[in-house]
Design a protein around this motif. Structure first.
Motif, PDB file in Angstrom:
ATOM      1  N   THR A  30       4.202  15.589   4.582  1.00 29.25           N
ATOM      2  CA  THR A  30       4.553  15.127   5.930  1.00 29.25           C
ATOM      3  C   THR A  30       3.506  15.581   6.935  1.00 29.25           C
ATOM      4  O   THR A  30       3.049  14.793   7.774  1.00 29.25           O
ATOM      5  CB  THR A  30       5.952  15.641   6.331  1.00 29.25           C
ATOM      6  N   THR A  31       3.097  16.831   6.851  1.00 25.80           N
ATOM      7  CA  THR A  31       2.054  17.350   7.736  1.00 25.80           C
ATOM      8  C   THR A  31       0.759  16.565   7.559  1.00 25.80           C
ATOM      9  O   THR A  31       0.101  16.195   8.536  1.00 25.80           O
ATOM     10  CB  THR A  31       1.813  18.849   7.461  1.00 25.80           C
ATOM     11  N   CYS A  32       0.411  16.271   6.309  1.00 21.17           N
ATOM     12  CA  CYS A  32      -0.793  15.494   6.005  1.00 21.17           C
ATOM     13  C   CYS A  32      -0.698  14.095   6.615  1.00 21.17           C
ATOM     14  O   CYS A  32      -1.639  13.623   7.247  1.00 21.17           O
ATOM     15  CB  CYS A  32      -0.963  15.414   4.494  1.00 21.17           C
ATOM     16  N   SER A  33       0.429  13.453   6.429  1.00 21.75           N
ATOM     17  CA  SER A  33       0.635  12.097   6.940  1.00 21.75           C
ATOM     18  C   SER A  33       0.488  12.055   8.463  1.00 21.75           C
ATOM     19  O   SER A  33      -0.159  11.162   9.011  1.00 21.75           O
ATOM     20  CB  SER A  33       2.021  11.608   6.521  1.00 21.75           C
ATOM     21  N   TYR A  45       0.855  -1.184   0.000  1.00 22.23           N
ATOM     22  CA  TYR A  45       0.000   0.000   0.000  1.00 22.23           C
ATOM     23  C   TYR A  45       0.889   1.231   0.000  1.00 22.23           C
ATOM     24  O   TYR A  45       1.890   1.282   0.711  1.00 22.23           O
ATOM     25  CB  TYR A  45      -0.900   0.029   1.243  1.00 22.23           C
ATOM     26  N   MET A  46       0.505   2.220  -0.793  1.00 23.81           N
ATOM     27  CA  MET A  46       1.222   3.491  -0.846  1.00 23.81           C
ATOM     28  C   MET A  46       0.219   4.608  -1.076  1.00 23.81           C
ATOM     29  O   MET A  46      -0.779   4.416  -1.761  1.00 23.81           O
ATOM     30  CB  MET A  46       2.225   3.508  -1.998  1.00 23.81           C
ATOM     31  N   ILE A  47       0.527   5.730  -0.518  1.00 22.06           N
ATOM     32  CA  ILE A  47      -0.203   6.961  -0.813  1.00 22.06           C
ATOM     33  C   ILE A  47       0.751   7.801  -1.657  1.00 22.06           C
ATOM     34  O   ILE A  47       1.914   7.963  -1.293  1.00 22.06           O
ATOM     35  CB  ILE A  47      -0.570   7.724   0.474  1.00 22.06           C
ATOM     36  N   VAL A  48       0.266   8.303  -2.771  1.00 19.74           N
ATOM     37  CA  VAL A  48       1.073   9.218  -3.570  1.00 19.74           C
ATOM     38  C   VAL A  48       0.476  10.602  -3.383  1.00 19.74           C
ATOM     39  O   VAL A  48      -0.662  10.858  -3.774  1.00 19.74           O
ATOM     40  CB  VAL A  48       1.092   8.830  -5.065  1.00 19.74           C
ATOM     41  N   TYR A  49       1.247  11.461  -2.752  1.00 18.88           N
ATOM     42  CA  TYR A  49       0.792  12.827  -2.519  1.00 18.88           C
ATOM     43  C   TYR A  49       1.000  13.616  -3.800  1.00 18.88           C
ATOM     44  O   TYR A  49       2.117  13.753  -4.286  1.00 18.88           O
ATOM     45  CB  TYR A  49       1.557  13.464  -1.354  1.00 18.88           C
ATOM     46  N   ILE A  50      -0.095  14.104  -4.349  1.00 21.86           N
ATOM     47  CA  ILE A  50      -0.041  14.867  -5.601  1.00 21.86           C
ATOM     48  C   ILE A  50      -0.323  16.337  -5.283  1.00 21.86           C
ATOM     49  O   ILE A  50      -0.230  16.748  -4.137  1.00 21.86           O
ATOM     50  CB  ILE A  50      -1.023  14.298  -6.644  1.00 21.86           C
ATOM     51  N   ARG A  51      -0.694  17.079  -6.270  1.00 22.13           N
ATOM     52  CA  ARG A  51      -0.984  18.506  -6.101  1.00 22.13           C
ATOM     53  C   ARG A  51      -2.001  18.724  -4.985  1.00 22.13           C
ATOM     54  O   ARG A  51      -2.950  17.958  -4.833  1.00 22.13           O
ATOM     55  CB  ARG A  51      -1.535  19.037  -7.416  1.00 22.13           C
ATOM     56  N   GLU A  52      -1.802  19.796  -4.229  1.00 20.94           N
ATOM     57  CA  GLU A  52      -2.714  20.144  -3.136  1.00 20.94           C
ATOM     58  C   GLU A  52      -4.090  20.463  -3.717  1.00 20.94           C
ATOM     59  O   GLU A  52      -4.224  21.297  -4.608  1.00 20.94           O
ATOM     60  CB  GLU A  52      -2.160  21.332  -2.351  1.00 20.94           C
ATOM     61  N   THR A  59      -0.227   4.924   8.701  1.00 18.90           N
ATOM     62  CA  THR A  59       0.962   4.072   8.700  1.00 18.90           C
ATOM     63  C   THR A  59       1.309   3.639   7.277  1.00 18.90           C
ATOM     64  O   THR A  59       2.284   2.934   7.066  1.00 18.90           O
ATOM     65  CB  THR A  59       0.741   2.818   9.566  1.00 18.90           C
ATOM     66  N   ILE A  60       0.502   4.058   6.319  1.00 15.96           N
ATOM     67  CA  ILE A  60       0.746   3.730   4.918  1.00 15.96           C
ATOM     68  C   ILE A  60       1.858   4.645   4.409  1.00 15.96           C
ATOM     69  O   ILE A  60       1.786   5.860   4.580  1.00 15.96           O
ATOM     70  CB  ILE A  60      -0.528   3.902   4.075  1.00 15.96           C
ATOM     71  N   PRO A  61       2.896   4.084   3.797  1.00 14.67           N
ATOM     72  CA  PRO A  61       3.982   4.927   3.288  1.00 14.67           C
ATOM     73  C   PRO A  61       3.460   5.954   2.286  1.00 14.67           C
ATOM     74  O   PRO A  61       2.582   5.653   1.476  1.00 14.67           O
ATOM     75  CB  PRO A  61       4.910   3.935   2.589  1.00 14.67           C
ATOM     76  N   MET A  62       4.014   7.175   2.370  1.00 15.34           N
ATOM     77  CA  MET A  62       3.600   8.244   1.472  1.00 15.34           C
ATOM     78  C   MET A  62       4.748   8.595   0.530  1.00 15.34           C
ATOM     79  O   MET A  62       5.862   8.844   0.973  1.00 15.34           O
ATOM     80  CB  MET A  62       3.162   9.479   2.248  1.00 15.34           C
ATOM     81  N   LEU A  63       4.436   8.590  -0.755  1.00 16.50           N
ATOM     82  CA  LEU A  63       5.379   8.986  -1.792  1.00 16.50           C
ATOM     83  C   LEU A  63       4.949  10.335  -2.338  1.00 16.50           C
ATOM     84  O   LEU A  63       3.810  10.756  -2.150  1.00 16.50           O
ATOM     85  CB  LEU A  63       5.387   7.955  -2.927  1.00 16.50           C
ATOM     86  N   LEU A  64       5.840  11.005  -3.066  1.00 14.96           N
ATOM     87  CA  LEU A  64       5.526  12.309  -3.635  1.00 14.96           C
ATOM     88  C   LEU A  64       5.505  12.261  -5.145  1.00 14.96           C
ATOM     89  O   LEU A  64       6.408  11.698  -5.763  1.00 14.96           O
ATOM     90  CB  LEU A  64       6.592  13.339  -3.249  1.00 14.96           C
TER      91      LEU A  64
END
Length: 124
Positions: free
Chosen positions: A57-60, A17-24, A66-71
């Protein structure tokens, strides 16, 4: 995020599982939501990868995930390729193909449908 966290705990030993942080989605200098202001969330639109990393990072931390966040990079290549704005769920199978593509969020954000797709994928 609770349903995804539960899936991550349940299937995380077999599915990455991954979260990809995209545009705000709702920056202060863009489309502002009153709910964000009421919750004390006031984020300017990040202009650099470093700024995006700070917001991610603030969002996480705020989501207590606990899901890793990618950018996604500042060029928004991932968002463009996957149509992820403002959010979307995907399951990529073992061969690298899309096994599940959820609808556009927030209304198409359906963790239960993703869970069913994960279960189906794990039984093949």
């Amino acid at each position: 995020m609770g349903a995804l966290e539960e899936q991550h705990r349940r299937y995380g030993d077999r599915v990455t599982y991954m979260i990809v942080y995209i545009r705000e989605a709702h920056p202060e200098d863009g489309w502002v939501l009153s709910e964000n202001r009421e919750a004390g969330i006031a984020v300017p639109d990040p202009q650099t990868l470093s700024e995006r990393a700070e917001v991610a990072t603030t969002c996480s931390v705020a989501l207590e995930t606990t899901i890793p966040m990618l950018l996604d990079d500042a060029d928004d290549a991932v968002a463009a390729a996957y149509g992820g704005w403002p959010d979307r769920l995907y399951l990529i199978d073992r061969s690298g193909r899309i096994a599940y593509q959820g609808g556009e969020g927030p209304f198409g954000f359906d963790p239960d449908a993703l869970s069913a797709a994960v279960q189906a994928e794990l039984t093949t």
